[in-house]
Design an enzyme around this catalytic site. Structure first.
Site, PDB file in Angstrom:
ATOM      1  N   SER A  15       0.820  -1.221   0.000  1.00 26.31           N
ATOM      2  CA  SER A  15       0.000   0.000   0.000  1.00 26.31           C
ATOM      3  C   SER A  15       0.852   1.269   0.000  1.00 26.31           C
ATOM      4  CB  SER A  15      -0.900   0.013   1.229  1.00 26.31           C
ATOM      5  OG  SER A  15      -1.702  -1.145   1.236  1.00 26.31           O
ATOM      6  N   GLY A  16       1.848   1.325   0.884  1.00 26.36           N
ATOM      7  CA  GLY A  16       2.667   2.533   0.999  1.00 26.36           C
ATOM      8  C   GLY A  16       3.529   2.746  -0.231  1.00 26.36           C
ATOM      9  N   THR A  42       0.643  -6.871   1.610  1.00 29.40           N
ATOM     10  CA  THR A  42      -0.136  -7.607   2.617  1.00 29.40           C
ATOM     11  C   THR A  42      -1.623  -7.278   2.537  1.00 29.40           C
ATOM     12  OG1 THR A  42       1.764  -7.617   4.090  1.00 29.40           O
ATOM     13  CG2 THR A  42      -0.375  -8.031   5.100  1.00 29.40           C
ATOM     14  N   CYS A  43      -1.954  -5.999   2.475  1.00 29.79           N
ATOM     15  CA  CYS A  43      -3.368  -5.600   2.539  1.00 29.79           C
ATOM     16  C   CYS A  43      -4.190  -6.248   1.429  1.00 29.79           C
ATOM     17  CB  CYS A  43      -3.475  -4.077   2.466  1.00 29.79           C
ATOM     18  SG  CYS A  43      -5.169  -3.519   2.365  1.00 29.79           S
ATOM     19  N   LYS A  51      -9.397 -10.827   3.901  1.00 23.16           N
ATOM     20  CA  LYS A  51      -9.984 -11.035   5.230  1.00 23.16           C
ATOM     21  C   LYS A  51     -11.405 -10.472   5.305  1.00 23.16           C
ATOM     22  CE  LYS A  51     -10.136  -8.000   7.844  1.00 23.16           C
ATOM     23  NZ  LYS A  51      -9.043  -7.386   8.585  1.00 23.16           N
ATOM     24  N   TYR A 177      -5.721  -8.131  16.734  1.00 20.58           N
ATOM     25  CA  TYR A 177      -6.621  -7.959  15.593  1.00 20.58           C
ATOM     26  C   TYR A 177      -6.881  -9.290  14.881  1.00 20.58           C
ATOM     27  CZ  TYR A 177      -5.776  -2.846  15.260  1.00 20.58           C
ATOM     28  OH  TYR A 177      -5.709  -1.498  15.468  1.00 20.58           O
ATOM     29  N   GLU A 181     -10.344 -11.404  14.643  1.00 16.91           N
ATOM     30  CA  GLU A 181     -11.041 -11.405  13.348  1.00 16.91           C
ATOM     31  C   GLU A 181     -11.226 -12.838  12.846  1.00 16.91           C
ATOM     32  OE1 GLU A 181      -8.766  -8.633  10.967  1.00 16.91           O
ATOM     33  OE2 GLU A 181      -9.843  -6.936  11.831  1.00 16.91           O
ATOM     34  N   ARG A 198      -0.978 -15.173  25.498  1.00 20.76           N
ATOM     35  CA  ARG A 198       0.073 -15.291  26.524  1.00 20.76           C
ATOM     36  C   ARG A 198      -0.215 -14.422  27.750  1.00 20.76           C
ATOM     37  NH1 ARG A 198       5.086 -11.631  24.209  1.00 20.76           N
ATOM     38  NH2 ARG A 198       3.843  -9.768  23.903  1.00 20.76           N
ATOM     39  N   ARG A 204      -5.051  -5.174  23.219  1.00 22.57           N
ATOM     40  CA  ARG A 204      -4.362  -4.120  23.973  1.00 22.57           C
ATOM     41  C   ARG A 204      -4.465  -2.810  23.186  1.00 22.57           C
ATOM     42  NH1 ARG A 204      -0.667  -5.216  27.939  1.00 22.57           N
ATOM     43  NH2 ARG A 204      -0.466  -7.420  27.451  1.00 22.57           N
ATOM     44  N   HIS A 441     -33.377   8.761  12.042  1.00 19.30           N
ATOM     45  CA  HIS A 441     -34.146   7.734  12.720  1.00 19.30           C
ATOM     46  C   HIS A 441     -34.868   6.839  11.716  1.00 19.30           C
ATOM     47  CE1 HIS A 441     -36.341   5.951  16.005  1.00 19.30           C
ATOM     48  NE2 HIS A 441     -37.471   6.127  15.329  1.00 19.30           N
ATOM     49  N   GLU A 446     -27.786   6.838  15.336  1.00 23.43           N
ATOM     50  CA  GLU A 446     -28.439   7.977  15.996  1.00 23.43           C
ATOM     51  C   GLU A 446     -28.115   8.001  17.490  1.00 23.43           C
ATOM     52  OE1 GLU A 446     -32.803   7.980  16.328  1.00 23.43           O
ATOM     53  OE2 GLU A 446     -32.784   5.862  15.817  1.00 23.43           O
TER      54      GLU A 446
HETATM   55  P1  NDP Z   1      -1.509  -7.562  17.473  1.00 24.90           P
HETATM   56  O1  NDP Z   1      -0.385  -6.661  17.735  1.00 24.90           O
HETATM   57  O2  NDP Z   1      -2.866  -6.990  17.242  1.00 24.90           O
HETATM   58  O3  NDP Z   1      -1.632  -8.598  18.659  1.00 24.90           O
HETATM   59  C1  NDP Z   1      -0.582  -9.453  18.981  1.00 24.90           C
HETATM   60  C2  NDP Z   1      -1.063 -10.442  20.007  1.00 24.90           C
HETATM   61  O4  NDP Z   1      -0.118 -11.492  20.125  1.00 24.90           O
HETATM   62  C3  NDP Z   1      -1.211  -9.823  21.373  1.00 24.90           C
HETATM   63  O5  NDP Z   1      -2.324 -10.399  21.998  1.00 24.90           O
HETATM   64  C4  NDP Z   1       0.098 -10.209  22.077  1.00 24.90           C
HETATM   65  O6  NDP Z   1      -0.057 -10.402  23.438  1.00 24.90           O
HETATM   66  C5  NDP Z   1       0.383 -11.555  21.455  1.00 24.90           C
HETATM   67  N1  NDP Z   1       1.816 -11.867  21.338  1.00 24.90           N
HETATM   68  C6  NDP Z   1       2.794 -11.051  20.926  1.00 24.90           C
HETATM   69  N2  NDP Z   1       3.974 -11.704  20.901  1.00 24.90           N
HETATM   70  C7  NDP Z   1       3.745 -12.970  21.300  1.00 24.90           C
HETATM   71  C8  NDP Z   1       4.540 -14.127  21.478  1.00 24.90           C
HETATM   72  N3  NDP Z   1       5.851 -14.105  21.255  1.00 24.90           N
HETATM   73  N4  NDP Z   1       3.942 -15.264  21.892  1.00 24.90           N
HETATM   74  C9  NDP Z   1       2.623 -15.288  22.126  1.00 24.90           C
HETATM   75  N5  NDP Z   1       1.814 -14.219  21.976  1.00 24.90           N
HETATM   76  C10 NDP Z   1       2.359 -13.074  21.569  1.00 24.90           C
HETATM   77  O7  NDP Z   1      -1.016  -8.482  16.267  1.00 24.90           O
HETATM   78  P2  NDP Z   1      -1.756  -9.223  15.075  1.00 24.90           P
HETATM   79  O8  NDP Z   1      -0.789 -10.264  14.652  1.00 24.90           O
HETATM   80  O9  NDP Z   1      -3.133  -9.599  15.437  1.00 24.90           O
HETATM   81  O10 NDP Z   1      -1.807  -8.106  13.968  1.00 24.90           O
HETATM   82  C11 NDP Z   1      -0.605  -7.455  13.544  1.00 24.90           C
HETATM   83  C12 NDP Z   1      -0.884  -6.027  13.174  1.00 24.90           C
HETATM   84  O11 NDP Z   1      -1.548  -5.993  11.925  1.00 24.90           O
HETATM   85  C13 NDP Z   1      -1.796  -5.290  14.135  1.00 24.90           C
HETATM   86  O12 NDP Z   1      -1.071  -4.669  15.164  1.00 24.90           O
HETATM   87  C14 NDP Z   1      -2.510  -4.318  13.261  1.00 24.90           C
HETATM   88  O13 NDP Z   1      -1.805  -3.118  13.280  1.00 24.90           O
HETATM   89  C15 NDP Z   1      -2.481  -4.948  11.896  1.00 24.90           C
HETATM   90  N6  NDP Z   1      -3.813  -5.488  11.554  1.00 24.90           N
HETATM   91  C16 NDP Z   1      -4.847  -4.596  11.422  1.00 24.90           C
HETATM   92  C17 NDP Z   1      -6.111  -5.055  11.127  1.00 24.90           C
HETATM   93  C18 NDP Z   1      -7.231  -4.069  11.016  1.00 24.90           C
HETATM   94  O14 NDP Z   1      -6.962  -2.901  10.857  1.00 24.90           O
HETATM   95  N7  NDP Z   1      -8.496  -4.503  11.098  1.00 24.90           N
HETATM   96  C19 NDP Z   1      -6.385  -6.466  10.899  1.00 24.90           C
HETATM   97  C20 NDP Z   1      -5.239  -7.306  11.078  1.00 24.90           C
HETATM   98  C21 NDP Z   1      -3.995  -6.814  11.394  1.00 24.90           C
HETATM   99  P3  NDP Z   1       0.065  -9.176  24.484  1.00 24.90           P
HETATM  100  O15 NDP Z   1      -1.055  -8.247  24.232  1.00 24.90           O
HETATM  101  O16 NDP Z   1       0.002  -9.833  25.783  1.00 24.90           O
HETATM  102  O17 NDP Z   1       1.394  -8.547  24.192  1.00 24.90           O
END
Ligand code: NDP
Length: 452
Positions: A15-16, A42-43, A51, A177, A181, A198, A204, A441, A446
């Site tokens: 995308s970028g 990726t997107c 997705k 995410y 999803e 974990r 978060r 409405h 709303e």
């Molecule tokens: P996220 O950053 O959303 O979440 C990562 C998750 O994996 C967290 O729950 C984290 O836990 C956990 N985690 C991180 N490292 C480890 C590890 N070593 N072992 C086990 N668990 C781990 O990542 P995603 O992979 O879901 O998505 C990547 C990015 O892609 C997102 O940050 C987002 O920016 C983008 N994305 C956006 C979407 C959208 O706009 N709708 C859709 C899909 C992706 P903890 O919280 O405890 O650290």
């Protein structure tokens, strides 16, 4: 003869990279673009677009159930994964071609192959060298893998669009995410889903109220959640069953999860390895992403980086903005930078979440006084469908200024509703101005102008 082969060489046609190339070429720059996989990144190829199409496909499961209460009697309904998967993949092919033809029509020279920096002005693509005045790194990110034995047994979001058949059971590692999803998609399609994270936090960075509501609705739908569950070891039996060892700690007993498919959704590290960055002296952050300033410039004055590879905000529209800003700045005589605050985002879970601005806890931590307005309601359609699923809308207002500083929604079409609301938050409109707006409405949206 020109000093360089190109004015601008972009590495990565996601995308970028595509946006930046196209805008730079539009400003008259001679642009080269290298891509080692597929144009779209990726997107388009293995992320947002396919997705979202799967989300649409999965949602019919609920719609077809709800349809009965609206008078539709649908006999003999069945689901064909191959049909959905293949149609989605064909759409991805179509979009890739559209991206390619945009590049051609803008006179961007596409080099299909892996690009590596040889020096600060030279890029090598499969043995051929090209020089450029400016270079943009837009190589994106890749799915992270577990640091444990057997991690190769997990699939990633790259693979999920190509599954030969749906599993009976899936464990999704992660709570972000992608985990939420795909949990929604697989659950709607009849797969037994467990999310194993974990830590004890889902999503978060999102407001705790909407996350709690998602967890509640997901649990009612049959998705299982396992928290504080890091993986110690993953094995696969001869019969194909995957076993995941989760260690005990203190009072908590260890356990072994059994599943047919394991999806790792644990974040996306930047694609910076083997690009010649260290050799050329481009500075990286501790997590391997490229360090850039507000103008997306690296520590090397003619090398820029945008999108996931910089790990600022890993969202497509942000990468597009960043790429556009670099092109305008370098070639359009119009320097500008991207405002990374107040970026709206959505999680396409079932139901979806959408968010902009400060969460309640961020607002309480950073502002003097905060007013919270919530609407907890059942969408009209859900009432008639007898679907006991409630939406939650939350507005966060700075008491000192009456300005709207955050908005968090969960419910049908929340991302569609959020886009308009994000304008109000970004523009710094006040709660009074929101209240003065007349409702449309009957709609779900709303509720936003009726919260008192
Ligand atoms: P996220 O950053 O959303 O979440 C990562 C998750 O994996 C967290 O729950 C984290 O836990 C956990 N985690 C991180 N490292 C480890 C590890 N070593 N072992 C086990 N668990 C781990 O990542 P995603 O992979 O879901 O998505 C990547 C990015 O892609 C997102 O940050 C987002 O920016 C983008 N994305 C956006 C979407 C959208 O706009 N709708 C859709 C899909 C992706 P903890 O919280 O405890 O650290």
């Amino acid at each position: 003869m020109a000093e360089f082969d190109y004015d601008y060489f972009v590495i990565g046609a996601g995308s970028g990279g595509v946006r930046s190339s196209r805008i730079a070429a539009g400003h008259g720059a001679r642009v080269g673009l290298a891509e080692e996989h597929r144009v779209g990144g990726t997107c388009v190829i293995r992320g947002c677009v396919p997705k979202k199409l799967l989300v649409y496909g999965a949602h019919f499961a609920e719609d077809l159930v709800d349809a009965r209460r609206f008078g539709w009697n649908i006999e003999g309904k069945s689901f064909d994964w191959d049909c959905l998967r293949d149609n989605v993949l064909s759409e991805v092919d179509r979009l890739e071609e559209a991206y390619k033809s945009t590049l051609t029509s803008h006179d961007v020279s596409l080099h299909e192959g892996r690009a590596v920096l040889a020096d600060k002005h030279t890029v090598e693509v499969d043995g051929k060298s090209f020089t450029a005045k400016y270079i943009l790194i837009a190589t994106g990110s890749h799915p992270g893998t577990f640091p444990c034995e057997g991690s190769e047994l997990a699939i990633t979001s790259n693979d999920v669009f190509h599954l030969e058949k749906l599993p009976k059971r899936i464990v999704i590692a992660g709570g972000g995410y992608i985990a939420n999803e795909f949990a929604g998609i697989f659950n709607e399609l009849g797969v037994d889903v467990t999310i194993a994270n974990r830590s004890d936090r889902l999503l978060r960075g999102y407001d705790h109220s909407v996350v709690e509501r998602l967890q509640h609705i997901s649990t009612v739908k049959g998705i299982k959640f396992l928290y504080n569950a890091p993986f110690e070891k993953i094995t696969r039996d001869a019969d194909g069953v995957i076993r995941i060892v989760i260690p005990g700690e203190g009072e908590k007993e260890g356990q072994v999860l059994e599943t047919d498919l394991l999806l790792a959704a644990i974040g996306r590290p930047a694609n910076t390895k083997g690009l010649g960055l260290e050799e050329v002296g481009v500075e990286l952050k501790d997590n391997g992403a490229i360090k850039v300033d507000a103008a997306s410039r690296t520590n090397i004055d003619n090398i820029y980086a945008v999108g996931d590879v910089t790990d600022r905000v890993q969202l497509t529209p942000v990468a597009i903005r960043e790429g556009h800003a670099v092109a305008d700045t370098l070639f359009g005589d119009n320097p500008w930078t991207v405002d990374h605050s107040c970026v709206p985002s959505a999680v396409f879970s079932h139901p979806p979440i959408a968010s902009v601005g400060l969460t309640e806890s961020q607002a309480r931590d950073t502002l003097g006084g905060v007013e919270i307005f919530t609407s907890d309601f059942r969408a009209m359609k859900n009432v008639l469908a007898d679907r006991n699923e409630r939406s939650l809308y939350k507005l966060i207002v700075d008491s000192a200024t009456d300005k709207l500083v955050g908005a968090h929604l969960i419910g049908p079409d929340a991302p569609e509703i959020m886009q308009g609301l994000a304008i109000a938050v970004k523009a710094g409109l006040t709660k009074k101005q929101v209240d003065e707006t007349i409702a449309i409405h009957p709609t779900m949206a709303e509720e936003l102008v009726l919260m008192r």
